[in-house]
Structure formats: C-alpha cells, structure tokens
Design a protein around this motif. Structure first.
Motif, short mmCIF file in Angstrom:
data_model
loop_
_atom_site.label_atom_id
_atom_site.label_comp_id
_atom_site.label_asym_id
_atom_site.label_seq_id
_atom_site.Cartn_x
_atom_site.Cartn_y
_atom_site.Cartn_z
N GLU A 164 0.79 -1.23 0.00
CA GLU A 164 0.00 0.00 0.00
C GLU A 164 0.83 1.28 0.00
N PRO A 165 1.95 1.35 0.73
CA PRO A 165 2.70 2.62 0.75
C PRO A 165 3.26 3.05 -0.60
N PHE A 166 3.28 2.13 -1.58
CA PHE A 166 3.94 2.42 -2.85
C PHE A 166 2.96 2.84 -3.95
N GLY A 167 1.68 2.91 -3.62
CA GLY A 167 0.71 3.37 -4.60
C GLY A 167 0.68 2.50 -5.84
N ASN A 168 0.52 3.14 -7.00
CA ASN A 168 0.44 2.42 -8.28
C ASN A 168 1.86 2.15 -8.78
N PHE A 169 2.51 1.16 -8.16
CA PHE A 169 3.91 0.89 -8.48
C PHE A 169 4.05 0.15 -9.80
N TRP A 170 5.24 0.27 -10.41
CA TRP A 170 5.58 -0.48 -11.61
C TRP A 170 6.27 -1.78 -11.23
N TRP A 171 6.17 -2.77 -12.10
CA TRP A 171 6.84 -4.06 -11.88
C TRP A 171 7.57 -4.48 -13.15
N ARG A 172 8.77 -4.99 -12.97
CA ARG A 172 9.52 -5.60 -14.06
C ARG A 172 10.09 -6.92 -13.58
N LYS A 173 10.38 -7.81 -14.51
CA LYS A 173 10.92 -9.12 -14.15
C LYS A 173 12.28 -8.98 -13.48
N GLY A 174 13.16 -8.16 -14.08
CA GLY A 174 14.47 -7.93 -13.50
C GLY A 174 15.33 -9.17 -13.46
N MET A 175 16.20 -9.24 -12.47
CA MET A 175 17.09 -10.39 -12.28
C MET A 175 17.13 -10.74 -10.80
N THR A 176 17.31 -12.02 -10.53
CA THR A 176 17.39 -12.45 -9.14
C THR A 176 18.31 -13.67 -9.06
N PHE A 177 18.59 -14.08 -7.84
CA PHE A 177 19.46 -15.23 -7.61
C PHE A 177 18.63 -16.45 -7.24
N VAL A 178 19.06 -17.63 -7.70
CA VAL A 178 18.37 -18.88 -7.42
C VAL A 178 19.15 -19.64 -6.36
N HIS A 179 18.44 -20.13 -5.36
CA HIS A 179 19.08 -20.88 -4.29
C HIS A 179 18.41 -22.25 -4.14
N SER A 180 19.16 -23.20 -3.60
CA SER A 180 18.61 -24.53 -3.30
C SER A 180 19.44 -25.17 -2.21
N GLU A 197 18.34 -2.25 -7.42
CA GLU A 197 17.41 -2.69 -8.45
C GLU A 197 18.07 -2.49 -9.81
N PRO A 198 18.28 -3.54 -10.60
CA PRO A 198 19.12 -3.43 -11.79
C PRO A 198 18.50 -2.72 -12.98
N VAL A 199 17.18 -2.81 -13.18
CA VAL A 199 16.57 -2.18 -14.36
C VAL A 199 16.73 -0.67 -14.31
N THR A 200 16.38 -0.07 -13.17
CA THR A 200 16.51 1.39 -13.04
C THR A 200 17.97 1.82 -13.06
N ALA A 201 18.84 1.05 -12.37
CA ALA A 201 20.26 1.44 -12.30
C ALA A 201 20.91 1.41 -13.68
N TRP A 202 20.66 0.35 -14.44
CA TRP A 202 21.28 0.25 -15.76
C TRP A 202 20.66 1.22 -16.76
N ALA A 203 19.36 1.47 -16.65
CA ALA A 203 18.72 2.45 -17.54
C ALA A 203 19.32 3.84 -17.31
N ALA A 204 19.51 4.19 -16.04
CA ALA A 204 20.11 5.49 -15.71
C ALA A 204 21.55 5.56 -16.18
#
Length: 357
Positions: A49-65, A103-110
């Motif tokens: 809720e605090p983020f209002g109408n936020f945007w979402w992207r797939k981005g990148m993440t790490f896989v663990h097992s 967050e990689p999408v915003t950082a790399w776009a900038a």
C-alpha cells in the motif's frame, strides 16, 4: 521533483526499508515518486500500500537450493533479452532523479542514458572497505556490477571508518505479555523439511516463517504465512532469533536486543560478508548448519544480546532527498552515527562503547 525509485524485491529487507522511506517521502508534496519493483513475481508481493500504483519488471534475481546459491540455475533463469528490453523501454528521461535500492533495471537504464542515479541500500556499503570473504573477488565484482550507480549511500551495522549510514529500521512493536516463550525462525533459503525435522527434536516452541504452510509439523512448531505486522510482533515477542544472514532482519533484531543464531546462505557473497561482519562485531553466533545439536547448544547457553538504538535514518534520508541530495554523505553519516546508542567505536572490537565517554 520527479523521482523513479527502484527496489530489488527478492528479499523482504529491501521492501521493508523502502516502506519506511516511502512514508517519509510522502511528507514532501513537492516530490512525485514512482516506485518500481523487480526480482520477484508480482503476485508474491504483499503489503504494498505505501507504494501506490507501483511499476513491476521481471528484473534479475538469484536462485538458491538447499541453503546454497545455485550459480548455474541463476544464469539459466536470466532472460537477458527481456532485461535489455525493460532497460531500454524505461522512460528514464521523464524523471529528474533515479534512486536504486539494488534494483538493476533502473540502475542500468540510468547508467546508459546518463541520468543521475543514487544507490541507497546495504549492497552499496560494499563500495567501501568492510568485512568480506577472502578470495572471492569475482563475486565481489558481480555484486558491485549488478545495479551500478556513480553515487551511493551504503547502510551497515557499523561504519567501519567509512561514510556509511546506520540501518533503516521501522518502529518496532512493544513486546506483549506472551513474550519470551518462543524462538522465531526465518530460514527461507534452507530445505524446509529437514530443517523442520531438526527443530522437532528440541524441547522449545518455534514460530517459523518463510516455508510453505502446508508442510506437516510437530507440536512445538507453528508455521505462519507472510505478514509484515504479524512477523514484527512475533519478532518483538521472541526469546531469540534463528535466521540466515540477510541484512534488514538482523538490524531489526539488534534493535530489539534478541540473541541471534545465523547461518549465511552458502556461496552468496553478501550473506557470507554479513556473517563475517557479525562475527567481527560480536553481534551474533554464526554457524555453518542448522541442526538440533547446534540449536540446542546455543539455546542452553543463550548469550546476553546487545540492544542497539539506531536513529531515524529513513527520516534523515527523506529530508536529504527532498533537499536535492546535496549534503555530502560523510556529513550525513557522521550526524547519524553520533545518535546511535550505545556509541560505536572507531575500531571493530569492541564494536560498541557501552559505557559513556
């Protein structure tokens, strides 16, 4: 001022501190903030809720097992084409400032469009000389390249002689009359069934988060669904905490003065570095595995935990951002560390000066 604020949503810690900052930024009507989250499926996000109408992207993440970072699965899961498209399509020029909590999408776009971008988060503390695992320079370089920014505000439990800020910790609930009767367990990176089987061998009550709710459990174990408010109350009421070596939960636990048993996610540079810092600062017991023998030995000789009072870093950052991010980070860092109780020492050991100077 229009701000695009990107948040790495893989871990709950990034979102937790972003909630605190979001509430502070809302106090400045001259700021227009658009939030963007990536790294976790959108349907798995909660309490947004605090983020209002936020945007979402797939981005990148790490896989663990099985309690380890899986490098091969991580590389296989990255959709590089989609990531490049998301970076190119981001309307970065519509904003006056970009902020990235790793967050990689915003950082790399900038970076590609030469827009001012400031990194605010724990990972940006690794730009400075702090405890890190030895002989892992390649992992260190990957961490620093994941969401790169020219300007950064790092967060850590100690300044280590650098212009790093204390952690961002939201106000914690007051323990109630049932406090001290359970051990809070948050081990989302462990294989849940063996871990629960080990806890079942012990004569203690455990409240467990971060594992599937449908799993069968013993009478001394209660599994709870994700919930920010319930988790915070259970944390406040806990006798002690067993967790991986994620930054934000450990910071919240230190505020409450709870003993900590921590096992870092193996092969994950940040968590291994956090574990090294915990040991050097003498803030927690770090172990290589979670089993009944290890947990019992720790609980039977539970140490007196240090309770640290951090200043309102979120409020300070909100004011700093609203003023145009012009104050040098070294000045901001010095101001905030002067407010920490007990007083942090210049060296690593002892990390905190309990007695007044």
């Amino acid at each position: 001022m229009k701000i695009l604020y990107g948040v790495q949503a893989t871990g709950n810690g990034h979102i937790s501190r972003s909630r605190a900052i979001a509430k502070q930024l809302q106090k400045y009507p001259e700021l227009e903030v658009q939030w963007l989250f990536s790294g976790r499926a959108k349907e798995n996000l909660f309490d947004m809720e605090p983020f209002g109408n936020f945007w979402w992207r797939k981005g990148m993440t790490f896989v663990h097992s099985y309690g380890r970072l899986n490098n091969f699965a991580t590389l296989r899961r990255i959709n590089l084409g989609q990531f490049i498209k998301d970076v190119k399509d981001l309307p970065i020029q519509d904003f006056d400032l970009v902020i990235s909590d790793y967050e990689p999408v915003t950082a790399w776009a900038a970076k590609l469009q030469k827009k001012r971008c400031i990194g605010i988060g724990h990972q940006y503390a690794f730009e400075y000389s702090i405890p890190v695992p030895r002989f892992k320079w390649a992992s260190h370089k990957v961490l620093r390249s994941f969401a790169p920014t020219k300007e950064c505000i790092g967060l850590h439990w100690h300044h280590f002689g650098n212009p790093i800020l204390p952690p961002i910790v939201p106000p914690q609930p007051v323990p109630d009359s049932n406090s001290g009767k359970h051990i809070l367990v948050y081990l989302p990176f462990e294989h849940p069934i063996p871990m629960l089987n080990e806890l079942a061998k012990l004569e203690y009550k455990f409240i467990v988060y971060g594992v599937p709710q449908h799993l069968p459990t013993a009478e001394n174990i209660q599994i709870k669904a994700p919930s920010t408010d319930r988790f915070q109350q259970d944390l406040a009421n806990a006798k002690a905490v067993i967790c991986n070596s994620g930054f934000e939960l450990l910071a919240e636990t230190l505020v409450l003065g709870k003993p900590i048993l921590s096992r870092p996610l193996a092969n994950q540079f940040e968590q291994e570095a956090n574990a090294k810092a915990l040991e050097q600062l003498q803030l927690a017991k770090v172990v290589k595995r979670i089993d009944a023998t290890t947990v019992r030995a720790w609980l039977e000789n539970l140490p007196q935990a240090l309770k640290i009072v951090w200043p309102d870093v979120a409020a300070a950052l909100g004011k700093w951002i609203a003023a145009g991010c012009t104050q040098p980070s070294a000045e901001l860092s010095a101001e905030l560390w002067r407010k920490v109780v007990p007083k942090p020492t210049r060296g690593i050991l002892p990390a905190y000066q309990v007695a007044p100077e």
